[in-house]
Design a protein around this motif. Structure first.
Motif, PDB file in Angstrom:
ATOM      1  N   TRP A  19     -62.371 -31.845  78.294  1.00  0.00           N
ATOM      2  CA  TRP A  19     -63.631 -31.109  78.400  1.00  0.00           C
ATOM      3  C   TRP A  19     -63.618 -30.111  79.545  1.00  0.00           C
ATOM      4  O   TRP A  19     -64.337 -29.109  79.511  1.00  0.00           O
ATOM      5  CB  TRP A  19     -64.815 -32.066  78.497  1.00  0.00           C
ATOM      6  CG  TRP A  19     -65.083 -32.719  77.152  1.00  0.00           C
ATOM      7  CD1 TRP A  19     -64.793 -33.989  76.795  1.00  0.00           C
ATOM      8  CD2 TRP A  19     -65.632 -32.073  75.991  1.00  0.00           C
ATOM      9  NE1 TRP A  19     -65.123 -34.208  75.472  1.00  0.00           N
ATOM     10  CE2 TRP A  19     -65.646 -33.051  74.957  1.00  0.00           C
ATOM     11  CE3 TRP A  19     -66.111 -30.787  75.716  1.00  0.00           C
ATOM     12  CZ2 TRP A  19     -66.133 -32.767  73.674  1.00  0.00           C
ATOM     13  CZ3 TRP A  19     -66.596 -30.512  74.441  1.00  0.00           C
ATOM     14  CH2 TRP A  19     -66.603 -31.487  73.434  1.00  0.00           C
ATOM     15  N   ASN A  46     -60.396 -37.456  78.085  1.00  0.00           N
ATOM     16  CA  ASN A  46     -61.640 -36.739  77.825  1.00  0.00           C
ATOM     17  C   ASN A  46     -62.014 -35.822  78.982  1.00  0.00           C
ATOM     18  O   ASN A  46     -62.546 -34.722  78.784  1.00  0.00           O
ATOM     19  CB  ASN A  46     -62.786 -37.722  77.562  1.00  0.00           C
ATOM     20  CG  ASN A  46     -62.606 -38.431  76.235  1.00  0.00           C
ATOM     21  OD1 ASN A  46     -61.924 -37.927  75.341  1.00  0.00           O
ATOM     22  ND2 ASN A  46     -63.214 -39.606  76.110  1.00  0.00           N
ATOM     23  N   HIS A  69     -73.272 -36.025  69.330  1.00  0.00           N
ATOM     24  CA  HIS A  69     -73.377 -34.578  69.160  1.00  0.00           C
ATOM     25  C   HIS A  69     -74.822 -34.179  68.832  1.00  0.00           C
ATOM     26  O   HIS A  69     -75.389 -33.259  69.438  1.00  0.00           O
ATOM     27  CB  HIS A  69     -72.433 -34.121  68.050  1.00  0.00           C
ATOM     28  CG  HIS A  69     -72.386 -32.640  67.871  1.00  0.00           C
ATOM     29  ND1 HIS A  69     -71.733 -31.798  68.757  1.00  0.00           N
ATOM     30  CD2 HIS A  69     -72.942 -31.833  66.925  1.00  0.00           C
ATOM     31  CE1 HIS A  69     -71.883 -30.545  68.359  1.00  0.00           C
ATOM     32  NE2 HIS A  69     -72.604 -30.537  67.257  1.00  0.00           N
ATOM     33  N   LYS A  97     -70.799 -33.931  78.059  1.00  0.00           N
ATOM     34  CA  LYS A  97     -69.372 -34.215  77.927  1.00  0.00           C
ATOM     35  C   LYS A  97     -68.710 -33.998  79.271  1.00  0.00           C
ATOM     36  O   LYS A  97     -69.096 -33.062  79.981  1.00  0.00           O
ATOM     37  CB  LYS A  97     -68.745 -33.291  76.875  1.00  0.00           C
ATOM     38  CG  LYS A  97     -69.259 -33.502  75.466  1.00  0.00           C
ATOM     39  CD  LYS A  97     -68.876 -34.877  74.948  1.00  0.00           C
ATOM     40  CE  LYS A  97     -69.419 -35.120  73.538  1.00  0.00           C
ATOM     41  NZ  LYS A  97     -69.091 -36.468  73.041  1.00  0.00           N
ATOM     42  N   PRO A  98     -67.730 -34.787  79.651  1.00  0.00           N
ATOM     43  CA  PRO A  98     -67.119 -35.885  78.904  1.00  0.00           C
ATOM     44  C   PRO A  98     -67.919 -37.184  78.942  1.00  0.00           C
ATOM     45  O   PRO A  98     -67.668 -38.046  78.118  1.00  0.00           O
ATOM     46  CB  PRO A  98     -65.778 -36.095  79.619  1.00  0.00           C
ATOM     47  CG  PRO A  98     -66.037 -35.653  81.018  1.00  0.00           C
ATOM     48  CD  PRO A  98     -67.034 -34.538  80.928  1.00  0.00           C
TER      49      PRO A  98
END
Lengths: 278, 278, 278, 278
Positions: B162, B158, B38, B44-45
């Motif tokens: 996302w 994921n 982060h 992302k993912p």
């Protein structure tokens, strides 16, 4: 679930918990640092910047594990960390403790390289580690005495060796041959007679290695004192470091405390080890 | 010698030798990589650059331990290394193997950061490691199948998660709630219906993770073939990767071999695992 | 040599050395003694002869390992042996220590059966064992306190249970139901009100278990005192057992010492544990 | 509860689980059997009754652990037990496995003494044990080959040694000196020339040791065949013991099977090891 029929492979992970209530020492060692120090032009016999980089990496480890690692000692390309006997870090799983400490140290070493060193880092350096359990105070003190005695022996040898080579013009082989079989007093004499070096006046940094310890800062306004991480170059073989302050010399009030580099008592580390509960 | 009366503390170093003739798997895991990714703005993912950096760190480990580590598999912030059952590296001392592999990986990760990442590294990242012994081929194959099945499950989740957040405008909580209890087919359908994503067409890099393997290079002029380190994104759950080349399609002569990125057979990793003696 | 090409199989014997300077406790437990005691008609709640046989087997172990095992405590079908922290017995190999102690105990138990028991031994009884390392005095004292507290809890329950069954005419199920959820004071009351049993007047043998300890015999003619193996039924939770004799009551001269069964102080075990260096 | 504040001492019991899917061998050895055999007047070089007593103790272990221990081999005062790789006995806790097997063996040895031996047992004999993990079939076969090769070497030496002493009138020292440096062929020759002993004609019991194995009994009326415990004195180094019966010689129907002591094939143990899944 697709993965579930393979998940049995986790059953092969055997427990490796350290015995409860033992002191744990994790010692890390540089891998191939003879070559590494040569390729990066480390000063001989001691490169103060490279040693400060080691100290910085060790401080990173201590800050990450504050409350668990209480003391560290470093010399040359090695560092030892003392984990408190009551620490439950990683549920005392040995492989986790060893690997994470080595990883944090390595990472900080590479990360901070450019702050301490003039030359560029040419390839990734590495360390390995081991963990030893000690049941009582006595072995812990003797462990750190062992490492500091080793610092003394190695540094005395290296100092006279490199004086013979760098100042005396000998080859490395000739220097080795000159020193073969000499006792401590003879090495002192060679340094003094031939090169005017009084070994005992050399920086304590090199002769005593580096001790890192969390030191309480007295604060009348707080029940639980704050602590700060001290970087010391003091004797930790004798009792002074380990014995609480004398009653006759009460610690100064917080606002009167001189910075440790101006404070002779603190420079000698007096009593700082007494907070470790050893 | 001054240090000798303390040297008894070495007797507390207990042996931790891995059982002979077992396959050893060392798996490393990022510590606090949720926060780390982060803070460094990972896409992302999947952040292809960050994954390539992981692969580069793993290749460094494999090159350092060539002849001992024969296979590696990575996904997300973890990497698994297979040490050959006959390897006598570090006399099979577990703490040495774990710590040195983790240190090499960490060091290379920090060292190579700037080659792969645009942002500056803000603080030293770290990893931990563990070692598992496997007695037979079956468990080794199942171990790697377990990790790749895990890659599939996590990446599927994921990817749709996302998509719901980044393209669908949902909050992370809403996305979690939407996916709660959905099976694989439903996730595929959400992606396809709502976002036009055909999951099976996404890069194998993300869906299959990365497999590193030493691959023999046929050379009629050498008795013992040279090897090169291959970086593959292929299925390692089925038999294709593990089965020797068909007799009917003999390997091309060395000078006719296309680079692996042009060679469909090599892209699918066919038979490369068959050299591992599993 | 014919055998030499197979001798590599010895390399699979991994070290299992106990950590130096830790106290070692080996506890053995009867296997299937519920059935065994039933089939051999042991008296309920306690069979004094069967317990004396356990003690005899334990004394055999202590005599064989004199100078290494310093203390033992037994109750029901279990016995715990304390190996001195400085003992180098079997180079502290755990499997050797466990197996030999269990074997000696088992052998003596079967060998001495006919001296203690009226019925014939119908089949070979067996025990298993485990070894635990303790770093400091505190854990050792707490270990033995744990076992003696367990003796108290179990014996209190068994005594009232069998009073309900044998004197009260209840079935075993009824007796269990009667006792379900009762606290200690209630059990005392049931015994006293219904059966006139004052639990605290029952033999210490049953209430306190058996403690075996090597006790020094003062002898003005010898520098190093002889020792004899004492069999005690005393409290080892409190301090009395562990505290040296009061200065005010110097130990009697050797020829004035009454046998321990006539000597109230020795019957209470006062100070005998103080020689263990805990 | 009174005991609860001490119960933390259980946390010091560390896991000692054997690696899953490995074959486990527990070997027990007599303690001080040189003295023990002398004091009980064992015949030299081999006391058939004492060896049969060892076998009886081992059969007791195998019956108690039927389905877990599949094979055993004994010679002199030692016995090795093979625990199946898939056995979950005691959840594979090593100390439990070692200690219980040693205890069962010891107990049965003392218990059965009078059935096999003429002299009274003078004191409790004892054994110790160790556990070794083997990952594959190969090491297991080589382990048992190692022990049987050892049997051969020791028995050959002992046979000629005691011939020199008992028949040749030499002192034990003279016999040792005579044999010093002799190879196998020379020992055979001494026996044959001086004492008319054809070593290869001596009982297989002494030359081959004893192999215990569960052998399936074909029974057309049962899906899962019954097994019986066989006591064999056969070669287990070569392939015969380990190879399934030839197709050409189908096993006889159950009611036609001769007792093993009348059945040459079974006497040689042909194929019995093939059921062990090695």
């Amino acid at each position: 679930m697709a993965g579930s029929r393979y998940a049995y492979v986790r059953d092969f992970e055997l427990a490796d918990v350290a015995l409860p209530r033992t002191f744990l020492v994790v010692r890390i060692d540089g891998k191939g640092f003879h070559k590494f120090s040569h390729q990066h032009g480390f000063s001989k016999p001691n490169d103060a910047n490279a040693l400060e980089l080691m100290n910085e990496a060790a401080r990173h480890v201590m800050r990450e594990f504050k409350g668990h690692i209480t003391l560290a000692f470093g010399e040359s390309d090695e560092y030892s960390f003392l984990i408190d006997r009551d620490s439950g870090l990683y549920n005392r799983r040995q492989s986790k403790l060893i690997s994470h400490i080595v990883s944090l140290f390595t990472s900080a070493y590479v990360f901070a390289w450019r702050r301490y060193m003039d030359v560029s880092l040419q390839y990734p350096p590495s360390f390995d580690g081991r963990l030893v359990m000690y049941p009582t105070h006595k072995e812990v003190r003797d462990y750190f005495a062992w490492r500091q005695a080793d610092t003394h022996i190695n540094n005395l040898y290296n100092t006279v060796f490199w004086a013979l080579v760098l100042q005396g013009g000998k080859s490395e082989r000739e220097a080795h041959d000159t020193l073969k079989g000499t006792v401590s007093a003879e090495k002192h004499e060679i340094m003094f007679q031939q090169f005017g070096i009084n070994y005992d006046k050399l920086p304590a940094f090199f002769r005593k290695g580096t001790t890192l310890v969390w030191s309480p800062i007295p604060d009348p306004h707080r029940a639980k004192p704050r602590t700060e991480l001290r970087t010391l170059h003091v004797d930790i073989i004798g009792d002074t470091f380990w014995t609480p302050h004398s009653e006759k010399q009460p610690p100064a009030a917080a606002d009167e405390v001189a910075p440790y580099y101006d404070n002779p008592k603190r420079l000698c580390g007096e009593g700082l080890g007494s907070h470790l509960g050893l």
